[in-house]
Design an enzyme around this catalytic site. Structure first.
Site, mmCIF file in Angstrom:
data_model
loop_
_atom_site.group_PDB
_atom_site.id
_atom_site.type_symbol
_atom_site.label_atom_id
_atom_site.label_comp_id
_atom_site.label_asym_id
_atom_site.label_seq_id
_atom_site.Cartn_x
_atom_site.Cartn_y
_atom_site.Cartn_z
ATOM 1 N N ASP A 44 0.947 -1.301 0.109
ATOM 2 C CA ASP A 44 0.196 0.219 -0.095
ATOM 3 C C ASP A 44 0.591 1.122 0.022
ATOM 4 O OD1 ASP A 44 -3.160 0.487 1.111
ATOM 5 O OD2 ASP A 44 -1.941 1.795 0.923
ATOM 6 N N THR A 101 -11.297 2.675 -7.117
ATOM 7 C CA THR A 101 -11.893 3.149 -8.839
ATOM 8 C C THR A 101 -12.813 4.192 -8.674
ATOM 9 O OG1 THR A 101 -12.547 1.126 -9.086
ATOM 10 C CG2 THR A 101 -10.639 1.201 -9.895
ATOM 11 N N THR A 136 -13.313 -2.957 -8.627
ATOM 12 C CA THR A 136 -14.568 -2.810 -9.602
ATOM 13 C C THR A 136 -13.803 -1.729 -10.504
ATOM 14 O OG1 THR A 136 -16.489 -2.735 -8.140
ATOM 15 C CG2 THR A 136 -17.003 -2.298 -9.576
ATOM 16 N N LYS A 222 -20.754 -7.094 -11.927
ATOM 17 C CA LYS A 222 -20.363 -6.040 -10.687
ATOM 18 C C LYS A 222 -20.691 -4.992 -11.052
ATOM 19 C CE LYS A 222 -19.143 -5.026 -7.136
ATOM 20 N NZ LYS A 222 -19.421 -5.558 -5.646
ATOM 21 N N ASN A 226 -24.584 -3.648 -8.689
ATOM 22 C CA ASN A 226 -24.407 -2.245 -7.992
ATOM 23 C C ASN A 226 -25.228 -1.276 -8.530
ATOM 24 O OD1 ASN A 226 -23.020 -3.562 -5.584
ATOM 25 N ND2 ASN A 226 -21.267 -2.398 -6.086
ATOM 26 N N GLY A 273 -24.722 6.352 0.667
ATOM 27 C CA GLY A 273 -23.131 6.995 0.000
ATOM 28 C C GLY A 273 -21.973 5.419 -0.182
ATOM 29 N N CYS A 276 -18.975 2.193 -3.124
ATOM 30 C CA CYS A 276 -19.119 1.677 -4.443
ATOM 31 C C CYS A 276 -20.240 2.121 -5.095
ATOM 32 C CB CYS A 276 -19.478 0.261 -4.193
ATOM 33 S SG CYS A 276 -18.431 -0.327 -3.703
ATOM 34 N N ARG A 346 -17.319 7.775 2.956
ATOM 35 C CA ARG A 346 -16.881 8.385 1.943
ATOM 36 C C ARG A 346 -18.276 8.111 1.475
ATOM 37 N NH1 ARG A 346 -12.883 3.346 -0.762
ATOM 38 N NH2 ARG A 346 -14.263 1.680 1.300
HETATM 39 N N1 LIG Z 1 -15.413 -1.278 -0.006
HETATM 40 C C1 LIG Z 1 -16.324 -2.407 -0.744
HETATM 41 O O1 LIG Z 1 -16.888 -2.165 0.318
HETATM 42 C C2 LIG Z 1 -15.928 -2.343 -1.599
HETATM 43 C C3 LIG Z 1 -17.538 -3.559 -2.231
HETATM 44 C C4 LIG Z 1 -16.564 -4.283 -3.242
HETATM 45 C C5 LIG Z 1 -15.966 -3.982 -3.915
HETATM 46 N N2 LIG Z 1 -15.087 -2.491 -4.119
HETATM 47 C C6 LIG Z 1 -14.209 -2.046 -4.966
HETATM 48 O O2 LIG Z 1 -12.742 -2.310 -4.801
HETATM 49 C C7 LIG Z 1 -11.920 -1.380 -4.956
HETATM 50 C C8 LIG Z 1 -11.785 -0.935 -3.780
HETATM 51 O O3 LIG Z 1 -12.327 -0.390 -2.643
HETATM 52 P P1 LIG Z 1 -12.161 -0.272 -1.303
HETATM 53 O O4 LIG Z 1 -12.514 -0.022 -0.008
HETATM 54 O O5 LIG Z 1 -10.433 -1.121 -0.146
HETATM 55 O O6 LIG Z 1 -11.015 0.996 -0.986
HETATM 56 P P2 LIG Z 1 -9.974 1.841 -0.358
HETATM 57 O O7 LIG Z 1 -10.257 2.959 -0.267
HETATM 58 O O8 LIG Z 1 -10.211 1.295 1.082
HETATM 59 O O9 LIG Z 1 -8.401 0.629 -0.103
HETATM 60 C C9 LIG Z 1 -7.869 0.951 -1.241
HETATM 61 C C10 LIG Z 1 -6.531 1.197 -1.486
HETATM 62 O O10 LIG Z 1 -5.388 1.239 -1.876
HETATM 63 C C11 LIG Z 1 -3.948 1.840 -1.935
HETATM 64 N N3 LIG Z 1 -4.241 2.417 -2.572
HETATM 65 C C12 LIG Z 1 -3.914 3.258 -3.926
HETATM 66 N N4 LIG Z 1 -3.058 3.257 -4.785
HETATM 67 C C13 LIG Z 1 -2.198 2.626 -4.876
HETATM 68 C C14 LIG Z 1 -0.985 2.083 -5.469
HETATM 69 N N5 LIG Z 1 -1.157 2.555 -6.731
HETATM 70 N N6 LIG Z 1 -0.302 1.266 -4.819
HETATM 71 C C15 LIG Z 1 -0.756 0.923 -3.951
HETATM 72 N N7 LIG Z 1 -1.954 0.939 -2.603
HETATM 73 C C16 LIG Z 1 -2.773 1.706 -3.659
HETATM 74 C C17 LIG Z 1 -4.497 2.942 -1.105
HETATM 75 O O11 LIG Z 1 -4.209 3.913 -0.237
HETATM 76 C C18 LIG Z 1 -6.206 2.275 0.122
HETATM 77 O O12 LIG Z 1 -5.354 1.646 0.695
HETATM 78 C C19 LIG Z 1 -12.890 -0.389 -5.401
HETATM 79 O O13 LIG Z 1 -12.300 -0.531 -6.660
HETATM 80 C C20 LIG Z 1 -14.117 -0.775 -5.339
HETATM 81 O O14 LIG Z 1 -15.742 -0.576 -5.698
HETATM 82 C C21 LIG Z 1 -15.093 -2.104 -2.648
#
Ligand SMILES: NC(=O)c1ccc[n+]([C@@H]2O[C@H](COP(=O)([O-])OP(=O)(O)OC[C@H]3O[C@@H](n4cnc5c(N)ncnc54)[C@H](O)[C@@H]3O)[C@@H](O)[C@H]2O)c1
Length: 439
Positions: A44, A101, A136, A222, A226, A273, A276, A346
């Site tokens: 990360d 994303t 996603t 996916k 949503n 909110g 996603c 978020r």
């Molecule tokens: N949060 C959810 O409930 C959920 C559910 C399903 C899908 N998703 C999808 O999963 C993906 C991630 O979501 P999330 O909620 O975990 O996001 P998040 O913001 O919690 O985590 C993303 C992490 O990636 C790190 N990051 C960013 N750029 C980076 C890079 N270049 N190299 C290394 N680390 C990097 C950030 O510092 C952060 O810690 C998104 O596409 C989201 O749509 C999220």
């Protein structure tokens, strides 16, 4: 390395795994693969997050059953190590990517994080590795962005020197581990063989269906699921507004509608909110935008985005009953996360409401038991306030002593954006009570 050899390493848990992005998705994924016996290296950009994880501390604050304990165990046993250095991924057989994303204000996907991850991964990518995007993404992104960018940054060819797949996540904050273990997944591979290898990998942590597909199907599934949810919430919200207009009660209407076969109306509320649901409908529509008329998705987004403003209107009307104008009030907003019992803020609808309230010169206090900076005693914070607005149905709020709340308030007003209480409960406590969807 051939896919057969990779499958062998996966089946014997000797494959080394990398996880890029250690947020709500990546962190539990890394922990579960480590629990399953793999050696996992997490990457990360946030050094603070990486240091916390290496110290065995989960950086996720909300109620996440089992995650903190599992993290502490796998770190202590040396199966999960995290870093800010991509070089540490050099010997990984499988790398998953779970970076954010978002979309911008024009609803255009922002792949800054994904691009940067692919650029940094390419130079250290081991031959024969399998790269799986879990983030996603808009349908078509694997073919148009991920594959060419990784080929360019690595100097290697997809399906020859490395393998590529998309396995989108279906987790919800508050149930991360349970969802990961128990909810089915779509394993979209660039080739059918890659999809089968992905199934062999995820079988180590998922106890539900793992469905093979191609990448675009996985991307579509996916974003469709949503968008489906967003549209259905918007329907419930629009019905709530209709009920208010004609003097009905959406909560009762919903209950009775759902007795009709095949009807599953969702709950209305104070807004949608999170990372996603607010953007995945736009991701779904993105590539088709200029090819076909897209009407339902923007309409649903507009209905849901309008709900915090509607709550403001309900508050204004209720204050009027007590002879108060918004400008001269102090309002306590309950809940800042977007989801009950989560710390995820978020795209928080409460933030939208609080901003509107401040524009109207009201004094605003915000409480949330899970969000640092907003914690405190609800009754103490309610002291001297003119109204309480429930924006999130945290368990703590459902257990509030409503009589004590009434005693703390200067004017006994509660506007309930989530159906946290019933009208009878509120009446017994002597509150002036307004619930979304109740005319
Ligand atoms: N949060 C959810 O409930 C959920 C559910 C399903 C899908 N998703 C999808 O999963 C993906 C991630 O979501 P999330 O909620 O975990 O996001 P998040 O913001 O919690 O985590 C993303 C992490 O990636 C790190 N990051 C960013 N750029 C980076 C890079 N270049 N190299 C290394 N680390 C990097 C950030 O510092 C952060 O810690 C998104 O596409 C989201 O749509 C999220």
């Amino acid at each position: 390395m051939s896919l057969d050899f990779l499958q062998q390493r996966i089946s014997t848990q000797t494959a080394r795994l990398g996880v890029i992005g250690l947020g709500y998705v990546g962190l539990p994924v890394a922990c579960l693969f480590a629990e399953a016996g793999f050696n996992v290296v997490g990457v990360d950009l946030k050094a603070e997050r990486v240091n916390a994880i290496n110290a065995g501390i989960s950086p996720i604050e909300g109620r996440e059953p089992g995650l903190a304990e599992l993290l502490a165990t796998v770190v202590a046993e040396g199966r999960l190590h995290t870093t800010t250095q991509y070089a540490d991924l050099h010997d990984c057989d499988v790398v998953t990517i779970s970076v954010e994303t978002p979309v911008d204000e024009q609803h255009v996907p922002q792949y800054v994080a994904l691009r940067s991850a692919l650029r940094d991964l390419g130079p250290v990518l081991q031959s024969g590795a399998l790269i799986i995007v879990e983030s996603t993404i808009a349908p078509g992104t694997m073919a148009r962005l991920v594959k060419p960018l990784l080929e360019e940054s690595s100097g290697k060819r997809a399906n020859v020197d490395f393998y590529l797949g998309h396995c989108p996540e279906r987790v919800m904050p508050g149930k991360l581990l349970a969802n990961l273990r128990g909810v089915s997944r779509v394993c979209g591979g660039e080739t059918p063989e890659t999809a089968q290898t992905m199934i062999a990998l995820y079988r180590h942590i998922v106890q539900a269906d793992l469905d093979p597909a191609d990448c675009v199907t996985a991307e579509l599934v996916k974003t469709v699921e949503n968008a489906y949810r967003d549209v259905n919430i918007a329907f419930a919200n629009e019905v709530a507004l209709i009920c208010e207009a004609v003097g009905g009660d959406v909560w009762k209407v919903r209950e009775l509608v759902n007795k009709s076969p095949g009807r599953m109306m969702l709950y209305p509320g104070a807004g949608v909110g999170g990372h996603c649901i607010t953007k995945d409908p736009w991701l779904l529509a993105y590539e088709a935008w200029n090819k076909i008329p897209i009407r339902l998705i923007p309409a649903a987004r507009a209905v849901n985005d309008g709900m915090p403003l509607h709550i403001l209107k309900l508050l204004e009307e209720t204050l009027e009953i007590a002879g108060k104008e918004l400008e001269e009030t102090r309002i306590l907003v309950l809940g800042y996360a977007y989801l009950e019992d989560s710390d995820d803020t978020r795209n928080s609808p409460s933030e939208v409401l609080a901003t509107w309230l401040r524009e109207w010169s009201a004094e605003v206090l915000v409480h949330d038991p899970f969000v640092p900076g907003y914690q405190g005693n609800v009754l103490a914070m309610a002291q001297g306030c003119n109204a309480v607005v429930v924006m999130v149905k945290h368990t703590e709020y459902q257990n509030i002593d409503l009589r004590a709340l009434r005693a703390a308030l200067t004017t006994p007003i509660v506007v309930d954006g989530r159906g946290a209480f019933s009208a009878e409960q509120a009446q017994r406590a002597g509150l002036i009570y307004r619930r979304v969807g109740q005319g």
